[in-house]
Design an enzyme around this catalytic site. Sequence first.
Site, mmCIF file in Angstrom:
data_model
loop_
_atom_site.group_PDB
_atom_site.id
_atom_site.type_symbol
_atom_site.label_atom_id
_atom_site.label_comp_id
_atom_site.label_asym_id
_atom_site.label_seq_id
_atom_site.Cartn_x
_atom_site.Cartn_y
_atom_site.Cartn_z
ATOM 1 N N CYS A 157 -9.023 2.093 -10.873
ATOM 2 C CA CYS A 157 -7.669 1.638 -11.179
ATOM 3 C C CYS A 157 -7.677 0.316 -11.947
ATOM 4 C CB CYS A 157 -6.862 1.476 -9.888
ATOM 5 S SG CYS A 157 -5.184 0.918 -10.273
ATOM 6 N N ARG A 213 8.283 12.902 -11.273
ATOM 7 C CA ARG A 213 6.882 13.128 -10.899
ATOM 8 C C ARG A 213 6.773 14.312 -9.929
ATOM 9 N NH1 ARG A 213 3.644 8.588 -11.736
ATOM 10 N NH2 ARG A 213 4.395 7.440 -13.546
ATOM 11 N N LYS A 272 10.922 9.657 -8.707
ATOM 12 C CA LYS A 272 10.235 10.421 -7.660
ATOM 13 C C LYS A 272 11.215 11.078 -6.699
ATOM 14 C CE LYS A 272 6.041 7.745 -8.009
ATOM 15 N NZ LYS A 272 5.049 6.880 -7.366
ATOM 16 N N LYS A 314 9.213 5.868 -14.212
ATOM 17 C CA LYS A 314 8.915 7.026 -13.371
ATOM 18 C C LYS A 314 10.066 7.306 -12.411
ATOM 19 C CE LYS A 314 5.307 4.727 -11.741
ATOM 20 N NZ LYS A 314 4.146 4.263 -10.971
ATOM 21 N N CYS A 355 0.764 2.129 -3.952
ATOM 22 C CA CYS A 355 0.493 3.563 -4.128
ATOM 23 C C CYS A 355 0.203 4.300 -2.820
ATOM 24 C CB CYS A 355 -0.661 3.767 -5.095
ATOM 25 S SG CYS A 355 -0.271 3.160 -6.756
ATOM 26 N N ARG A 390 -4.412 13.974 -13.634
ATOM 27 C CA ARG A 390 -3.652 14.236 -12.403
ATOM 28 C C ARG A 390 -2.912 15.569 -12.506
ATOM 29 N NH1 ARG A 390 0.455 9.582 -10.937
ATOM 30 N NH2 ARG A 390 -1.438 8.429 -10.403
ATOM 31 N N CYS A 392 -3.595 -3.509 -4.698
ATOM 32 C CA CYS A 392 -2.676 -4.425 -5.382
ATOM 33 C C CYS A 392 -1.275 -4.165 -4.840
ATOM 34 C CB CYS A 392 -2.730 -4.228 -6.905
ATOM 35 S SG CYS A 392 -1.636 -2.943 -7.530
ATOM 36 N N CYS A 430 -5.260 3.685 -1.267
ATOM 37 C CA CYS A 430 -5.216 4.071 -2.685
ATOM 38 C C CYS A 430 -6.630 3.947 -3.269
ATOM 39 C CB CYS A 430 -4.256 3.147 -3.432
ATOM 40 S SG CYS A 430 -4.933 1.518 -3.722
HETATM 41 FE FE1 SRM Z 1 0.590 4.783 -8.067
HETATM 42 C C1 SRM Z 1 0.243 2.972 -10.917
HETATM 43 C C2 SRM Z 1 -2.559 5.818 -8.286
HETATM 44 C C3 SRM Z 1 1.231 7.082 -5.690
HETATM 45 C C4 SRM Z 1 3.441 3.070 -7.230
HETATM 46 N N1 SRM Z 1 -0.884 4.510 -9.423
HETATM 47 C C5 SRM Z 1 -0.817 3.751 -10.565
HETATM 48 C C6 SRM Z 1 -2.071 3.934 -11.419
HETATM 49 C C7 SRM Z 1 -1.819 5.063 -12.368
HETATM 50 C C8 SRM Z 1 -2.599 2.668 -12.106
HETATM 51 C C9 SRM Z 1 -2.170 2.363 -13.505
HETATM 52 O O1 SRM Z 1 -0.957 2.380 -13.810
HETATM 53 O O2 SRM Z 1 -3.043 2.063 -14.322
HETATM 54 C C10 SRM Z 1 -3.069 4.361 -10.295
HETATM 55 C C11 SRM Z 1 -4.269 5.187 -10.726
HETATM 56 C C12 SRM Z 1 -5.461 4.766 -9.928
HETATM 57 C C13 SRM Z 1 -6.619 5.677 -9.989
HETATM 58 O O3 SRM Z 1 -7.730 5.212 -10.297
HETATM 59 O O4 SRM Z 1 -6.473 6.852 -9.727
HETATM 60 C C14 SRM Z 1 -2.129 4.959 -9.272
HETATM 61 N N2 SRM Z 1 -0.436 6.268 -7.254
HETATM 62 C C15 SRM Z 1 -1.762 6.481 -7.397
HETATM 63 C C16 SRM Z 1 -2.270 7.522 -6.420
HETATM 64 C C17 SRM Z 1 -3.406 8.366 -6.970
HETATM 65 C C18 SRM Z 1 -2.701 6.782 -5.148
HETATM 66 C C19 SRM Z 1 -3.335 7.606 -4.069
HETATM 67 O O5 SRM Z 1 -3.946 6.984 -3.211
HETATM 68 O O6 SRM Z 1 -3.212 8.813 -4.024
HETATM 69 C C20 SRM Z 1 -0.954 8.268 -6.143
HETATM 70 C C21 SRM Z 1 -0.705 9.402 -7.085
HETATM 71 C C22 SRM Z 1 0.471 10.226 -6.643
HETATM 72 C C23 SRM Z 1 0.732 11.463 -7.454
HETATM 73 O O7 SRM Z 1 0.061 12.479 -7.232
HETATM 74 O O8 SRM Z 1 1.660 11.435 -8.264
HETATM 75 C C24 SRM Z 1 0.060 7.156 -6.368
HETATM 76 N N3 SRM Z 1 2.106 5.089 -6.745
HETATM 77 C C25 SRM Z 1 2.116 6.028 -5.761
HETATM 78 C C26 SRM Z 1 3.136 5.722 -4.807
HETATM 79 C C27 SRM Z 1 3.427 6.471 -3.522
HETATM 80 C C28 SRM Z 1 4.408 7.576 -3.694
HETATM 81 O O9 SRM Z 1 4.885 7.843 -4.787
HETATM 82 O O10 SRM Z 1 4.727 8.210 -2.680
HETATM 83 C C29 SRM Z 1 3.767 4.565 -5.245
HETATM 84 C C30 SRM Z 1 4.895 3.792 -4.497
HETATM 85 C C31 SRM Z 1 6.228 4.421 -4.654
HETATM 86 C C32 SRM Z 1 6.852 4.018 -5.958
HETATM 87 O O11 SRM Z 1 6.674 4.710 -6.939
HETATM 88 O O12 SRM Z 1 7.526 2.992 -5.980
HETATM 89 C C33 SRM Z 1 3.117 4.177 -6.472
HETATM 90 N N4 SRM Z 1 1.692 3.316 -8.954
HETATM 91 C C34 SRM Z 1 2.796 2.717 -8.417
HETATM 92 C C35 SRM Z 1 3.200 1.634 -9.273
HETATM 93 C C36 SRM Z 1 4.429 0.713 -9.060
HETATM 94 C C37 SRM Z 1 5.642 1.317 -9.688
HETATM 95 C C38 SRM Z 1 6.806 0.357 -9.774
HETATM 96 O O13 SRM Z 1 7.923 0.805 -9.595
HETATM 97 O O14 SRM Z 1 6.612 -0.821 -10.052
HETATM 98 C C39 SRM Z 1 2.279 1.583 -10.342
HETATM 99 C C40 SRM Z 1 2.261 0.600 -11.515
HETATM 100 C C41 SRM Z 1 3.175 0.997 -12.616
HETATM 101 O O15 SRM Z 1 3.763 2.078 -12.641
HETATM 102 O O16 SRM Z 1 3.327 0.165 -13.517
HETATM 103 C C42 SRM Z 1 1.337 2.650 -10.100
HETATM 104 FE FE1 SF4 Z 2 -4.113 0.793 -8.334
HETATM 105 FE FE2 SF4 Z 2 -2.525 -0.886 -7.100
HETATM 106 FE FE3 SF4 Z 2 -1.934 1.693 -7.118
HETATM 107 FE FE4 SF4 Z 2 -3.946 0.856 -5.677
HETATM 108 S S1 SF4 Z 2 -1.801 0.275 -5.373
HETATM 109 S S2 SF4 Z 2 -3.988 2.618 -7.078
HETATM 110 S S3 SF4 Z 2 -4.751 -0.801 -6.867
HETATM 111 S S4 SF4 Z 2 -1.967 0.392 -8.865
#
Ligand code: SRM
Ligand code: SF4
Length: 581
Positions: A448, A147, A223, A221, A491, A78, A487, A442
């Site tokens: 993922c 981030r 943000k 993390k 994201c 990333r 899930c 996502c």
């Molecule tokens: Fe996310 C985890 C993809 C934005 C909340 N996110 C993941 C992981 C890395 C899965 C993992 O931990 O094994 C995903 C990788 C999947 C893949 O195959 O690429 C993933 N997140 C993404 C992306 C690529 C989704 C997308 O459609 O673009 C986004 C990357 C953003 C970036 O460039 O940095 C992405 N993730 C977000 C957002 C939205 C935002 O930030 O605006 C959220 C919700 C806001 C937040 O952070 O609360 C988000 N991602 C999560 C979470 C839940 C965090 C929590 O507080 O519990 C996880 C799981 C974790 O961290 O344990 C997670």
């Molecule tokens: Fe993976 Fe869940 Fe984030 Fe989708 S919402 S990219 S399934 S961790």
Amino acid sequence: MNSPEKLSPVEGLKTGSNFLRGTIAQELASDVASFGKESGQLLKHHGTYQQDDRDTRKVIRDSGKTGKKDKSFSMMVRTKIPGGKLTSAQLLSELDLCDEVGNTTLRITTRQGLQLHGVLKSNLQHTIRRINEVQMSTLGACGDVNRNVMCCPAPHYGDPVHQQLQDLADQLASYFAPRTTAYHEIWLTDEDHPDEPQLVGGGSDGHEIEPIYGNRYLPRKFKMAIGLPSDNCADIYANDLGLMAICDSSQIIGYNVVVGGGFGVTPSAAKTFPAVAKRLTFVTPDQVIDVSRAIVEVQRDYGDRSDRKRARMKYVIADWGLDKFKAKVEEYYGHSLPAPNPEDVQCFDDHLGWNEQGDGRWYYGLNVENGRIKDEGELRLKSALRQICTTLRPAIRLTSNQSILFCDVAAEDKAALEKLLTEHGVKLTNQISTVRRWSIACPAMPTCGLAVAESERALPGIIDQLEVELARLGLSDEVFTVRMTGCPNGCARPYNSDVGLVGKTLGKYTILVGGRVVGDRLNFLYKDLVAEADVVPTLVPLLIYFKQERTSGESFGDFCHRKGADDLAAWADNYAAQSTT
Ligand code: SRM
Ligand code: SF4
């Protein structure tokens, strides 16, 4: 602060890693195809995740030949792109990488970043080096640090406010970047020329120790996002720290600070919940970095390091209340802080189509379905981008809706840009439906590891069906957001959208309604465990209700919010009963 004996294993790992080194370098040098668990955790801070192709895993298991779940490991890489701002050359470089070492696709993320998927461990160092060679960085794109800083990407050069916001995004990104030299040692030092200066990608100034984070980094993390009342396209309320510029004519007089947004949920753990940020204070431009630092430091010292499920700042605020949190931030900052300015977010501009920049040139916003840049069948978006970036060389900006803006386009080049897109089978903005334009998903399957259901691969079909129903009801022009995830981690920010579709288990989704485009309100449960094929039929009664009883100009999300969960459920039950009689 938490007592040491309660720390989660990841805390011990970070502390003992010598500022994120661990054994990454040694494992990188070995022939083993994957990293161990501990390195996998540390690697996130370097911007890369170990994944396995879940489609392949399934095939092997289903074939019954091996009797075990074999995994084919690869890395997701990333790139952190503050404010989504990059050059044509930088985008070309990522496109080259996706073909040379990735899975031939490149993905625009919901935080204005870029992701490569399918990079083999043996190609990882080369990949990260190449990204740094074009002055971008993966450092801190993932992991327990700040981030990618989001910001309204619109290049409105006639209005100095937008440039100042972008400058602030760069400043925050640089200020909160990890300072460890581990990144440079592992990825950027050239073994053949050890005395040559190290390559330095965006963001790190090479300090040996971490002045803000310390050796444990943050509990989780963190943000940040920057927006405007007239344009919340960075979705500030979904962030730990959101800054909303307050302007007097074309001057920024300060920022409203909102804190504690975050969307991750673990359904089995009632102690977890999604939250939109709360309005904390107003700061002047000269205070913004120091107050942001105080907020990060409060989270660093009081975030829960014993339980990663509850380690985000939203839980500190929920446990303490906003007043106590504010008092602690004031203590760290050293001064009292005023109430927020009464202004709040009012609009969200997706910046698509042609827009004047205010300097005689234009930018064109193009919807990229679910952020996936690929060549597939008739659609040859990747090739189109290559041609645009080599011939017209526009400046590039990425949006939080996974779209791309081609900037600095001269009036005489507008037709050429459109021609290149259409020649490659890419639909122009005015050729896609409103509902598709405002939808995001996502990645979920197959990359993922946390996905329990499809998302990116399911949403296009759901939108196909929605288009038909909306046209039938005469609602095709309605602007409302549909956001889907595989899930409950959120994201694609499904918890503040008009319609949220959240994967609950394989093939089944939770449907949430009642958020809105502007992103300052959580939505609520409408139906749970809805099969993918039933998603649109389940939404149709609400759309009919909306058409019949909306007030003038009311959006779908506002309508659902006004009616409330009980009323919507009663209407849907009644509708179902009438349909079966
Ligand atoms: Fe996310 C985890 C993809 C934005 C909340 N996110 C993941 C992981 C890395 C899965 C993992 O931990 O094994 C995903 C990788 C999947 C893949 O195959 O690429 C993933 N997140 C993404 C992306 C690529 C989704 C997308 O459609 O673009 C986004 C990357 C953003 C970036 O460039 O940095 C992405 N993730 C977000 C957002 C939205 C935002 O930030 O605006 C959220 C919700 C806001 C937040 O952070 O609360 C988000 N991602 C999560 C979470 C839940 C965090 C929590 O507080 O519990 C996880 C799981 C974790 O961290 O344990 C997670
Ligand atoms: Fe993976 Fe869940 Fe984030 Fe989708 S919402 S990219 S399934 S961790």
